[in-house]
Design a protein around this motif. Structure first.
Motif, PDB file in Angstrom:
ATOM      1  N   HIS A   1      15.322 -76.981 -10.981  1.00 23.90           N
ATOM      2  CA  HIS A   1      14.978 -76.468  -9.650  1.00 23.90           C
ATOM      3  C   HIS A   1      14.788 -74.948  -9.770  1.00 23.90           C
ATOM      4  O   HIS A   1      15.695 -74.172  -9.509  1.00 23.90           O
TER       5      HIS A   1
ATOM      6  N   LEU B   1      13.744 -78.366  -2.946  1.00 24.29           N
ATOM      7  CA  LEU B   1      15.011 -78.442  -2.212  1.00 24.29           C
ATOM      8  C   LEU B   1      14.983 -77.763  -0.849  1.00 24.29           C
ATOM      9  O   LEU B   1      16.029 -77.665  -0.197  1.00 24.29           O
TER      10      LEU B   1
ATOM     11  N   VAL C   1      16.876 -79.267   2.310  1.00 24.58           N
ATOM     12  CA  VAL C   1      17.564 -80.393   1.699  1.00 24.58           C
ATOM     13  C   VAL C   1      18.752 -80.868   2.530  1.00 24.58           C
ATOM     14  O   VAL C   1      19.116 -82.054   2.494  1.00 24.58           O
TER      15      VAL C   1
ATOM     16  N   THR D   1      17.632 -83.818   4.804  1.00 24.08           N
ATOM     17  CA  THR D   1      16.804 -84.905   4.272  1.00 24.08           C
ATOM     18  C   THR D   1      17.612 -86.001   3.582  1.00 24.08           C
ATOM     19  O   THR D   1      17.105 -86.672   2.681  1.00 24.08           O
TER      20      THR D   1
ATOM     21  N   TYR E   1      19.797 -89.116  -0.572  1.00 22.61           N
ATOM     22  CA  TYR E   1      19.215 -88.403  -1.700  1.00 22.61           C
ATOM     23  C   TYR E   1      18.946 -89.301  -2.905  1.00 22.61           C
ATOM     24  O   TYR E   1      19.416 -90.423  -2.976  1.00 22.61           O
TER      25      TYR E   1
ATOM     26  N   LEU F   1      25.051 -84.468   0.306  1.00 26.00           N
ATOM     27  CA  LEU F   1      24.937 -83.435  -0.731  1.00 26.00           C
ATOM     28  C   LEU F   1      26.196 -83.403  -1.596  1.00 26.00           C
ATOM     29  O   LEU F   1      26.117 -83.147  -2.802  1.00 26.00           O
TER      30      LEU F   1
END
Length: 282
Positions: free
Chosen positions: A129, A207, A210, A213, A216, A225
């Motif tokens: 990332h 991300l 994130v 959303t 995952y 998360l």
């Protein structure tokens, strides 16, 4: 549990060089037809059926002709219209951006700054990332075997199922098969390239936004998360061919919490979509 994959996020999708978790499409204009025709998504029987319905709807009377110089609804204009809208779904000006690129030292809290240090250091998140000197798309746009695809393929693997909005339960694969369609196999990027090295490999997601959303991973198997961070902290699933970039991190509870706090700072400003219908703009 008949759908193989979690819906990919659309935020900043204009910057993706390839689309879908397996990268099978290269342009938004053609990608849009996949969900419209997929039997486990919108399940329209054919492209022509979609076009006939659009042409018959009074809400769309004259709109395609106005937008596309007299051209009505067609495979090309529908693709272009949906792609144009998706390119407006841009997120930026997050508190992370203000801290990293705007020189605002107080834009992130002390815990979030610690999370950023873990993201770029001990946590190794920024290996895939990416964070650049001038901008951060937060993806290398490559395909990696994180172990999740292999884990989902195992006979006794557990599946997170949403029973009702906000109500989720973890069930064994055997229970899921007893009440619904059997999950279809999913070999990731391998299904496109037939390269054995890409078995269970999926595209690195960006991300931005994130925190909003969940669930995952490509299959939606991790609900929060915190669960994602815990998965990577323990070194993934130890799957065959799992990326060597994924290894136990030995993060403390405070470090895991700081990393999650930083991820939540990636929420920025989103555009407010306007209706495309002229009569709705008052």
């Amino acid at each position: 549990a008949s759908a193989r994959r979690n819906a990919p996020g659309l935020i900043n999708v204009a910057y993706h060089p390839r689309l879908f978790h397996d990268g099978r499409e290269g342009a938004l204009e053609t990608q849009v037809w996949g969900p419209l025709l997929a039997p486990d998504e919108m399940a329209n029987p054919s492209l022509g059926y979609v076009l006939d319905r659009l042409r018959a709807l009074p809400d769309y009377a004259g709109l395609f002709e106005t937008a596309f110089a007299g051209r009505g609804a067609s495979a090309d204009t529908v693709g272009a219209a949906l792609a144009s809208f998706q390119r407006t779904l841009v997120s930026g000006d997050s508190r992370f951006d203000r801290y990293r690129y705007g020189g605002m030292s107080d834009a992130l809290s002390a815990e979030e700054r610690a999370g950023l240090a873990i993201f770029t250091g001990k946590g190794r998140c920024a290996t895939c990332h990416l964070i650049g000197e001038r901008d951060a798309l937060l993806s290398d746009f490559a395909y990696h075997n994180t172990g999740i695809g292999w884990l989902r393929s195992q006979e006794g693997g557990a599946v997170e199922v949403e029973l009702a909005p906000g109500v989720r339960a973890r069930m064994s694969a055997a229970v899921v098969r007893s009440i619904g369609a059997a999950p279809r196999s999913d070999l990731g990027r391998f299904e496109i390239t037939r390269d054995p090295r890409e078995r269970w490999a999926y595209r690195t997601p960006m991300l931005r936004e994130v925190a909003a959303t969940a669930p995952y991973m490509h299959d939606g198997s991790l609900p929060t998360l915190e669960a994602v961070v815990e998965y990577y902290d323990r070194g993934g699933a130890g799957a065959p061919g799992q990326s060597p970039l994924i290894a136990p991190l030995q993060l403390s509870a405070a470090e895991r919490a700081a990393l999650v706090a930083f991820l939540r700072s990636l929420s920025g400003r989103l555009p407010k979509p306007e209706s495309a219908h002229p009569g709705d703009r008052r």
